[in-house]
Design a protein around this motif. Sequence first.
Motif, short mmCIF file in Angstrom:
data_model
loop_
_atom_site.label_atom_id
_atom_site.label_comp_id
_atom_site.label_asym_id
_atom_site.label_seq_id
_atom_site.Cartn_x
_atom_site.Cartn_y
_atom_site.Cartn_z
N TYR A 4 33.51 29.65 50.27
CA TYR A 4 33.15 29.71 48.85
C TYR A 4 34.27 30.43 48.11
CZ TYR A 4 30.12 30.19 44.74
OH TYR A 4 29.57 30.11 43.48
N THR A 5 35.14 29.67 47.48
CA THR A 5 36.32 30.22 46.84
C THR A 5 36.02 30.62 45.39
OG1 THR A 5 37.06 28.06 46.06
CG2 THR A 5 37.78 28.75 48.26
N GLU A 6 36.95 31.35 44.81
CA GLU A 6 36.81 31.73 43.40
C GLU A 6 36.83 30.49 42.51
OE1 GLU A 6 38.60 35.49 41.59
OE2 GLU A 6 39.87 33.91 40.73
N LYS A 7 37.61 29.47 42.88
CA LYS A 7 37.65 28.23 42.11
C LYS A 7 36.28 27.54 42.11
CE LYS A 7 40.23 23.91 41.60
NZ LYS A 7 41.34 23.09 42.13
N LYS A 8 35.62 27.51 43.27
CA LYS A 8 34.27 26.93 43.34
C LYS A 8 33.28 27.76 42.53
CE LYS A 8 34.92 24.87 47.93
NZ LYS A 8 34.51 24.92 49.37
N PHE A 9 33.44 29.07 42.61
CA PHE A 9 32.58 29.95 41.82
C PHE A 9 32.75 29.69 40.33
CE2 PHE A 9 32.23 34.17 39.67
CZ PHE A 9 30.85 34.28 39.72
N ALA A 10 34.01 29.54 39.89
CA ALA A 10 34.28 29.27 38.48
C ALA A 10 33.60 27.97 38.05
CB ALA A 10 35.78 29.19 38.24
N LYS A 11 33.63 26.96 38.92
CA LYS A 11 32.96 25.69 38.61
C LYS A 11 31.46 25.89 38.46
CE LYS A 11 32.58 20.91 40.24
NZ LYS A 11 32.98 19.94 41.30
N ASP A 12 30.87 26.71 39.35
CA ASP A 12 29.44 27.00 39.25
C ASP A 12 29.12 27.74 37.95
OD1 ASP A 12 28.76 25.77 41.62
OD2 ASP A 12 28.82 27.62 42.81
N VAL A 13 30.00 28.68 37.56
CA VAL A 13 29.80 29.40 36.30
C VAL A 13 29.80 28.42 35.14
CG1 VAL A 13 30.87 31.04 34.69
CG2 VAL A 13 30.71 31.61 37.12
N ALA A 31 45.28 32.65 36.92
CA ALA A 31 46.26 33.74 36.79
C ALA A 31 45.59 35.04 36.36
CB ALA A 31 47.35 33.36 35.80
N SER A 32 44.63 34.95 35.43
CA SER A 32 43.92 36.14 34.97
C SER A 32 42.55 36.29 35.61
CB SER A 32 43.76 36.10 33.44
OG SER A 32 43.04 34.94 33.05
N ARG A 33 42.19 35.36 36.51
CA ARG A 33 40.92 35.37 37.22
C ARG A 33 39.75 35.38 36.23
NH1 ARG A 33 40.22 39.67 41.47
NH2 ARG A 33 38.78 38.10 42.30
N GLU A 34 39.80 34.46 35.28
CA GLU A 34 38.78 34.37 34.24
C GLU A 34 38.25 32.94 34.12
OE1 GLU A 34 39.88 37.55 30.80
OE2 GLU A 34 41.28 35.88 31.04
N VAL A 35 37.08 32.82 33.55
CA VAL A 35 36.55 31.54 33.07
C VAL A 35 36.46 31.64 31.56
CG1 VAL A 35 34.47 30.14 32.87
CG2 VAL A 35 35.30 30.77 35.12
N LYS A 36 37.04 30.67 30.87
CA LYS A 36 36.96 30.62 29.41
C LYS A 36 35.88 29.61 29.02
CE LYS A 36 40.23 28.75 26.80
NZ LYS A 36 41.49 28.61 26.03
N ILE A 50 35.32 35.41 30.67
CA ILE A 50 34.55 36.18 31.65
C ILE A 50 35.43 36.46 32.86
CG2 ILE A 50 32.55 36.17 33.20
CD1 ILE A 50 31.16 34.30 31.22
N PHE A 51 35.66 37.74 33.13
CA PHE A 51 36.42 38.13 34.33
C PHE A 51 35.56 37.92 35.57
CE2 PHE A 51 37.81 41.33 37.46
CZ PHE A 51 39.11 40.87 37.65
N LEU A 52 36.13 37.28 36.58
CA LEU A 52 35.34 36.85 37.73
C LEU A 52 35.29 37.85 38.88
CD1 LEU A 52 36.49 33.11 37.95
CD2 LEU A 52 34.53 34.08 36.72
N ASP A 241 44.47 47.74 49.40
CA ASP A 241 43.85 46.67 50.19
C ASP A 241 42.39 46.47 49.80
OD1 ASP A 241 46.20 46.24 51.54
OD2 ASP A 241 45.63 47.39 53.33
N HIS A 242 41.65 47.56 49.66
CA HIS A 242 40.23 47.45 49.33
C HIS A 242 40.00 46.95 47.90
CE1 HIS A 242 39.50 49.79 53.01
NE2 HIS A 242 38.26 49.38 52.92
N ALA A 243 40.96 47.22 47.00
CA ALA A 243 40.79 46.86 45.59
C ALA A 243 41.42 45.51 45.26
CB ALA A 243 41.39 47.94 44.70
N ALA A 244 41.89 44.78 46.26
CA ALA A 244 42.66 43.56 46.00
C ALA A 244 41.91 42.54 45.15
CB ALA A 244 43.07 42.93 47.33
N ASN A 245 40.60 42.45 45.31
CA ASN A 245 39.82 41.44 44.59
C ASN A 245 39.02 42.03 43.42
OD1 ASN A 245 40.57 39.20 46.22
ND2 ASN A 245 39.20 39.95 47.81
N HIS A 246 39.35 43.25 43.03
CA HIS A 246 38.65 43.90 41.93
C HIS A 246 39.51 43.90 40.68
CE1 HIS A 246 35.38 45.86 44.38
NE2 HIS A 246 36.25 45.58 45.33
#
Length: 402
Positions: A4-13, A31-36, A50-52, A241-246
């Motif tokens: 379940y990738t961020e791209k799939k999540f964005a599509k669900d959003v 690039a900004s990890r957002e959905v417009k 929306i920041f993902l 490392d722990h904050a990589a996806n935050h």
Amino acid sequence: MFKYTEKKFAKDVGRVAATIDPSLSYEYLPASREVKLTSNKDDAGKPINIFLGNIFLKVSALPKRERIPTIRAFLTEVLTPKKLSPDELMGSLALRVRTDFEIDYRNRHLVFMGHEAPPSIVVRRGDVLVEIVADREESVSIARSDDLAEIGVDADQAFRMAAAKIRRSTDNHQWEQVDDAIWMSRYQDDYDFARLIAAEDSGKFPFDGAPIVFAPSHSICLATSSTDVDVLHRMVDLGSDHAANHRPFCQLLWTIDEGAAWQAWTPTPNTDAYAVAQTQALRETMHQYAESKDYLEKSLGEEDVFVATFQAIQNDEGLASYSVYTLDVPSYLPLADFVVIFDPELPEDEAVVGRIDWDEFAKIVGAEFLEPIDGLIPAWYRILQPLDASQKTLARQSARPL
């Protein structure tokens, strides 16, 4: 099993948002990890970004059957927010640590996007700011000062209520040792650094001695009392490392003074520990300039100017920052240790003339040519007029080899 990738999540959003408001279409901005989210209604106003990061982490950890309901609950709060009752509003108050840059950049970005900069409540604690937020079930929003005023709560009362709540939610097992002399806050709930602000002293740490804190995101907070360079490097690596996806917070190392004010940690100059702190400060400045460069480029629109990049170099003289100025090109320059002069009229292998320390460059160019941009954090300058012949000659003569 497919990840379940961020791209799939964005599509669900995007799909769920359209079921809440059929006028909405979505665009994923990796690039900004957002959905417009953009509405096709004539009176819809500006898009919603929306920041993902954090919500994606939450949803991706859920069983598949729980993902869409969670996304729907989150988007319902974002797209159709319910006005909280006085008791609900007071019960939702929480603290979010901010930097001056973060507040300034957010407000400028909101205004640029056509939204109102919120009248928020911010309390300073040394070099950091603490903002009052409303933590709802699925989302966090800024607690607006006018909403609180309606129920008779002023800024001081709001801060005290939020600080008391976060202290009540913090037990004696806040810290987990993750390496030799390094501890990590175990909550990881967006308020880990804020807990230290609310405590207003250093008594919450699992060690004696002055704390050195690294909080690369709101959910990742590490601490040590050791000034050993290897420990500091390991703490930074673990935190990164722990904050990589935050969503990023800040790359600085922090400490607290006797007055409970948080300051950027600055050890004795010309020591190995100082070099670590300097590197982290430079990383934070690079992040801030990258964000503000993006804002400048968007806000300038079709204006024919060059927005320079804030860069860093390690040489025999140590770690230094620089930007590049091309002669006769209208430019916006970040404040750096030195400026690299590029002359497009020279042959390609000779076009890099050399470098000039910033203060010397400013004297050569002069205040009428090098204009500060009022209010921007961090500082930017613009040179819109071509330099005259004497300025160019002096710049070439003053430039030192890289």
